[in-house]
Design an enzyme around this catalytic site. Structure first.
Site, PDB file in Angstrom:
ATOM      1  N   SER A 245       6.915  -3.617   2.012  1.00 32.70           N
ATOM      2  CA  SER A 245       8.018  -4.457   2.137  1.00 32.70           C
ATOM      3  C   SER A 245       9.336  -3.798   2.114  1.00 32.70           C
ATOM      4  CB  SER A 245       7.929  -5.502   1.061  1.00 32.70           C
ATOM      5  OG  SER A 245       8.082  -5.035  -0.362  1.00 32.70           O
TER       6      SER A 245
ATOM      7  N   ASN B 289      -3.143  -6.793  -2.263  1.00 29.41           N
ATOM      8  CA  ASN B 289      -2.607  -6.009  -3.300  1.00 29.41           C
ATOM      9  C   ASN B 289      -1.369  -6.300  -3.960  1.00 29.41           C
ATOM     10  OD1 ASN B 289      -2.765  -3.542  -5.257  1.00 29.41           O
ATOM     11  ND2 ASN B 289      -1.360  -2.937  -3.837  1.00 29.41           N
TER      12      ASN B 289
ATOM     13  N   TYR C 198       3.709 -14.191 -14.156  1.00 28.32           N
ATOM     14  CA  TYR C 198       2.688 -13.134 -13.591  1.00 28.32           C
ATOM     15  C   TYR C 198       1.201 -13.620 -14.075  1.00 28.32           C
ATOM     16  CZ  TYR C 198       0.181  -8.470 -12.874  1.00 28.32           C
ATOM     17  OH  TYR C 198      -0.302  -7.511 -12.396  1.00 28.32           O
TER      18      TYR C 198
ATOM     19  N   ALA D  58       0.019 -16.811 -14.737  1.00 32.58           N
ATOM     20  CA  ALA D  58      -0.003 -17.966 -13.835  1.00 32.58           C
ATOM     21  C   ALA D  58      -0.408 -17.498 -12.478  1.00 32.58           C
ATOM     22  CB  ALA D  58       1.085 -18.948 -13.796  1.00 32.58           C
TER      23      ALA D  58
ATOM     24  N   ALA E  69       0.862  -1.287  -0.123  1.00 37.12           N
ATOM     25  CA  ALA E  69      -0.053   0.138   0.078  1.00 37.12           C
ATOM     26  C   ALA E  69       0.909   1.366   0.158  1.00 37.12           C
ATOM     27  CB  ALA E  69      -0.976   0.164   1.073  1.00 37.12           C
TER      28      ALA E  69
END
Length: 246
Positions: free
Chosen positions: A36, A89, A154, A156, A12
């Protein structure tokens, strides 16, 4: 509309995730801003939310790491005591042709974009089942429906998110927990802005509405899915792509 609900939004600190976090706050939610890497950007989002009179915290967690995710849930509950909304997300790209794709390029994308959704969903279900209510919204992609050359990892992962959404919806419906997905098309963010102009021009030709989406086009749909207005929807994938895939 979402007064005093607690929302966790992964990834976010920027782009679509940032827009989702701010939109949920505008609708009354308190928000856990997961990130992250970029703590400064995450704290900027927190400050914006607080300026609206809502509560917010930034929590660092690698969604592919179950221990990190569990710690994020513990911190959320220690501050807010409930978890009402989860928006999965967080995502990355490591594009390459199949014949050239390295194993770590495959693994990194699957681990963040698919396993991360599983980890976070699993982590919130106990609390949501205890509350007998919850909203889980997973960010897939239109390429998870249509496929896209050079993005096998991506695609998959995003197709897997749609399948995981359906299975989760069926498992959790009896506890009044809805699980839906969104499939954005070409949305203007710092990630997509790096694409060459000829690539962008070619994409634009495929969009009947003749424009690229904005992060707000996505976040408004997420806010709807988190609201009481979507209480009878579960297991669905909503396309937000300007008509690119019909």
């Amino acid at each position: 509309m979402l007064n005093d609900k607690t929302a966790i939004v992964t990834g976010a600190s920027r782009g679509i995730g940032r827009s989702i976090a701010l939109d949920l706050a505008k609708s009354g939610a308190n928000v856990v801003v997961n990130y992250s890497g970029n703590e400064a950007k995450a704290n900027e989002v927190v400050d914006e939310i607080k300026s609206m009179g809502r509560k917010a915290i930034a929590v660092k967690a690698d969604v592919s790491n179950p221990e990190d995710v569990q710690n994020m849930i513990k911190e959320t509950l220690s501050v807010f005591s409930t978890i009402d909304i989860l928006v999965n997300n967080a995502g990355i790209t490591r594009d390459n042709l199949i014949m050239r794709m390295k194993e770590d390029e495959w693994d990194d994308v699957i681990n963040i974009n698919l396993k991360g959704v599983f980890n976070c969903t699993k982590a919130v279900t106990r609390q949501m089942m205890k509350q007998r209510s919850g909203r889980i919204i997973n960010v897939s992609s239109i390429v998870g429906v249509s496929g896209n050359p050079g993005q096998a990892n991506y695609v998959a992962a995003k197709a897997g998110v749609i399948g995981l959404t359906k299975s989760s919806a069926k498992e959790l419906a009896s506890r009044n927990i809805t699980v839906n997905a969104i499939a954005p098309g070409f949305i203007s963010t710092d990630m997509t802005d790096k694409l060459a102009k000829d690539v962008q021009d070619e994409m634009l030709k495929q969009i009947p509405l003749a424009r690229f989406g904005e992060p707000s086009d996505v976040s408004s749909v997420v806010t709807f899915l988190a609201s009481e207005g979507a209480r009878y929807m579960t297991g669905q994938t909503l396309h937000i792509d300007g008509g690119m895939v019909m």
